[in-house]
Write a protein that holds these residues in place. Structure first.
Motif, PDB file in Angstrom:
ATOM      1  N   SER A  32      28.147  36.947  40.040  1.00  0.00           N
ATOM      2  CA  SER A  32      27.230  37.671  39.164  1.00  0.00           C
ATOM      3  C   SER A  32      27.766  39.044  38.757  1.00  0.00           C
ATOM      4  CB  SER A  32      25.869  37.831  39.837  1.00  0.00           C
ATOM      5  OG  SER A  32      26.015  38.618  41.011  1.00  0.00           O
ATOM      6  N   ASN A  33      28.625  39.650  39.587  1.00  0.00           N
ATOM      7  CA  ASN A  33      29.109  40.983  39.264  1.00  0.00           C
ATOM      8  C   ASN A  33      30.550  40.977  38.760  1.00  0.00           C
ATOM      9  OD1 ASN A  33      30.356  40.302  41.588  1.00  0.00           O
ATOM     10  ND2 ASN A  33      29.868  42.166  42.716  1.00  0.00           N
ATOM     11  N   VAL A  34      31.098  39.820  38.444  1.00  0.00           N
ATOM     12  CA  VAL A  34      32.471  39.737  37.958  1.00  0.00           C
ATOM     13  C   VAL A  34      32.461  39.869  36.440  1.00  0.00           C
ATOM     14  CG1 VAL A  34      34.493  38.251  37.771  1.00  0.00           C
ATOM     15  CG2 VAL A  34      33.164  38.282  39.873  1.00  0.00           C
ATOM     16  N   SER A  35      33.292  40.761  35.937  1.00  0.00           N
ATOM     17  CA  SER A  35      33.410  40.954  34.502  1.00  0.00           C
ATOM     18  C   SER A  35      34.853  41.277  34.174  1.00  0.00           C
ATOM     19  CB  SER A  35      32.500  42.099  34.049  1.00  0.00           C
ATOM     20  OG  SER A  35      32.722  42.372  32.682  1.00  0.00           O
ATOM     21  N   ARG A  36      35.331  40.785  33.044  1.00  0.00           N
ATOM     22  CA  ARG A  36      36.702  41.115  32.666  1.00  0.00           C
ATOM     23  C   ARG A  36      36.775  42.466  31.969  1.00  0.00           C
ATOM     24  NH1 ARG A  36      37.966  37.040  27.663  1.00  0.00           N
ATOM     25  NH2 ARG A  36      35.822  36.424  27.439  1.00  0.00           N
ATOM     26  N   TYR A  37      35.643  43.075  31.694  1.00  0.00           N
ATOM     27  CA  TYR A  37      35.596  44.390  31.068  1.00  0.00           C
ATOM     28  C   TYR A  37      35.338  45.451  32.124  1.00  0.00           C
ATOM     29  CZ  TYR A  37      35.128  41.517  26.941  1.00  0.00           C
ATOM     30  OH  TYR A  37      35.324  40.584  25.984  1.00  0.00           O
ATOM     31  N   ARG A  38      35.871  46.650  31.899  1.00  0.00           N
ATOM     32  CA  ARG A  38      35.699  47.757  32.841  1.00  0.00           C
ATOM     33  C   ARG A  38      34.261  48.269  32.756  1.00  0.00           C
ATOM     34  NH1 ARG A  38      36.542  53.480  32.553  1.00  0.00           N
ATOM     35  NH2 ARG A  38      36.856  53.261  30.338  1.00  0.00           N
ATOM     36  N   HIS A  39      33.648  48.460  33.900  1.00  0.00           N
ATOM     37  CA  HIS A  39      32.282  48.979  33.922  1.00  0.00           C
ATOM     38  C   HIS A  39      32.287  50.477  33.626  1.00  0.00           C
ATOM     39  CE1 HIS A  39      30.471  45.311  35.337  1.00  0.00           C
ATOM     40  NE2 HIS A  39      31.410  45.201  36.261  1.00  0.00           N
TER      41      HIS A  39
END
Length: 77
Positions: A32-39
């Motif tokens: 759920s917290n994996v993203s390829r974009y920088r937070h």
């Protein structure tokens, strides 16, 4: 069955068990917290602040020069 009859019936109904849904939900919860974009972080970026301050100074100088040009008048002949 003929092919035209199969086309009109549509897709067959497939029963979905609750256990299959629970397995899918459990597997996806870990990602759920994996993203390829920088937070976006809450900390301030000094380079970005410097760029904005520089742009503000350039804007003030530009507006001042436009006011100076508008206040000029031709010399009397």
């Amino acid at each position: 069955m003929s092919s035209s009859l199969k086309m009109t019936l549509g897709m067959p109904k497939v029963p979905i068990s609750e256990a299959a849904n629970a397995d899918l939900n459990g597997a996806s919860a870990g990602f759920s917290n994996v993203s390829r974009y920088r937070h976006q972080r809450g900390e301030a970026d000094p380079v970005r602040n410097g760029i904005f301050i520089g742009l503000a100074i350039v804007l003030v100088v530009f507006l001042g020069s436009m006011i100076a040009v508008l206040m000029m008048h031709a010399p009397a002949l």
